[in-house]
Enzyme design. Structure first.
Site, PDB file in Angstrom:
ATOM      1  N   HIS A  50       0.796  -1.228   0.000  1.00 16.13           N
ATOM      2  CA  HIS A  50       0.000   0.000   0.000  1.00 16.13           C
ATOM      3  C   HIS A  50       0.825   1.273   0.000  1.00 16.13           C
ATOM      4  O   HIS A  50       0.290   2.346  -0.272  1.00 16.13           O
ATOM      5  CB  HIS A  50      -0.928  -0.007   1.211  1.00 16.13           C
ATOM      6  N   GLU A 158      -7.544 -13.026   1.779  1.00 18.75           N
ATOM      7  CA  GLU A 158      -8.318 -11.785   1.757  1.00 18.75           C
ATOM      8  C   GLU A 158      -9.388 -11.766   0.673  1.00 18.75           C
ATOM      9  O   GLU A 158      -9.954 -10.707   0.391  1.00 18.75           O
ATOM     10  CB  GLU A 158      -7.362 -10.593   1.586  1.00 18.75           C
ATOM     11  N   ASP A 184      -9.869  -6.494   3.764  1.00 20.35           N
ATOM     12  CA  ASP A 184     -10.123  -6.871   2.377  1.00 20.35           C
ATOM     13  C   ASP A 184     -11.268  -7.873   2.279  1.00 20.35           C
ATOM     14  O   ASP A 184     -12.009  -7.883   1.282  1.00 20.35           O
ATOM     15  CB  ASP A 184      -8.856  -7.424   1.736  1.00 20.35           C
TER      16      ASP A 184
END
Length: 265
Positions: A50, A158, A184
């Site tokens: 990220h 996820e 997620d």
């Protein structure tokens, strides 16, 4: 009070059933990695999915590694793509613990784990043999065998497809751990950020219970230390207790709220 440093590797500690605690260092500062090691954390989570520098940038990764090595903690590095070449590149810098994002099937997981080993499941692996930093530039005796005994490869669960395939994923030889991705999973069920959604909770519990039953270490995020302690009692072995940014926010907000503005005289 500082926790005592543990010199046993993360992989060995998980294999013997220990619970390990870590922090997500989301400013990517070697200084803070070093501080967390001095405080006694078992690992520092470096998330290249990220934010942060490119995981292909070996110099940036090595700077974080040197800080962790100085204080006896370990990096737990998440890479953004399930690309075998990237796994090999990160391992060659000297990272021992890698986990992957967005895997859905056992075949994907097997390809990644095989890429991390010189010998794999009774046959040849797909790790490239060279003289990188991980080998101390060729000074490590029996480097291939030493690496195969040291690396720890995990995956984040996820997606709903990954949850459905959890049994076959857990069957992948030499899979070191699975890590639940509750946020997620909340996106996957159509309720972003709603971790109390029953479908999210069912998915998380499926991963936790199957992993514990099969003896594969499982990890999750901690939401306060009561939650961390409860998860540790329920079989989680890898627990992320927070992030640098959130810790700073909480502490500074507490200081500001405690400030008593002087009255005008």
């Amino acid at each position: 009070m500082e926790r005592e440093r543990n010199t046993t590797s993360l992989r060995k500690r998980l294999e013997r059933g220990d619970v390990t605690l870590g922090m997500a260092e989301d400013t990517y500062s070697p200084t803070l990695v070093e501080l967390y090691g001095d405080l006694g954390l078992d690992f520092v989570w470096i998330d290249f999915e990220h934010a942060g520098p490119s995981p292909w940038d070996a110099s940036a990764v090595e700077s974080l590694l040197r800080a962790s090595e100085l204080t006896g903690t370990e990096l737990l590095v998440r890479v953004p793509v399930t690309e075998p070449a990237l796994v090999r590149k990160v391992l060659d810098t000297g990272v021992r613990n890698v986990f992957l994002s967005h895997v859905d099937t056992a075949d994907e997981v097997r390809d990644i784990v095989r890429a991390a080993y010189f010998r794999y499941d009774g046959g040849p692996g797909e790790r490239g043999l060279a003289v990188p930093r991980a080998s101390r530039w060729g000074l490590t005796d029996d480097y291939a065998a030493a690496e195969d005994e040291a690396v720890l490869i995990g995956v984040t669960i996820e997606s709903l497809e990954a949850v459905e395939n959890i049994d076959s994923i857990l069957d992948v030889p030499d899979l070191g751990f699975v890590f639940v991705g509750p946020f997620d999973l909340s996106v996957a069920v159509g309720s972003p950020g709603e971790l109390d959604n029953p479908d999210v909770q069912d998915a998380v519990e499926t991963v936790r219970s199957r992993s514990v039953e099969r003896g594969v270490p499982v990890g999750n995020l901690g939401f306060g230390m009561e939650d961390v302690n409860e998860k540790a009692r329920n079989g989680y072995q890898i627990l992320n207790v927070g992030t640098t940014a959130l810790a700073i926010q909480e502490i500074v907000a507490e200081w500001l709220n405690a400030y008593e503005e002087p009255r005008n005289r």
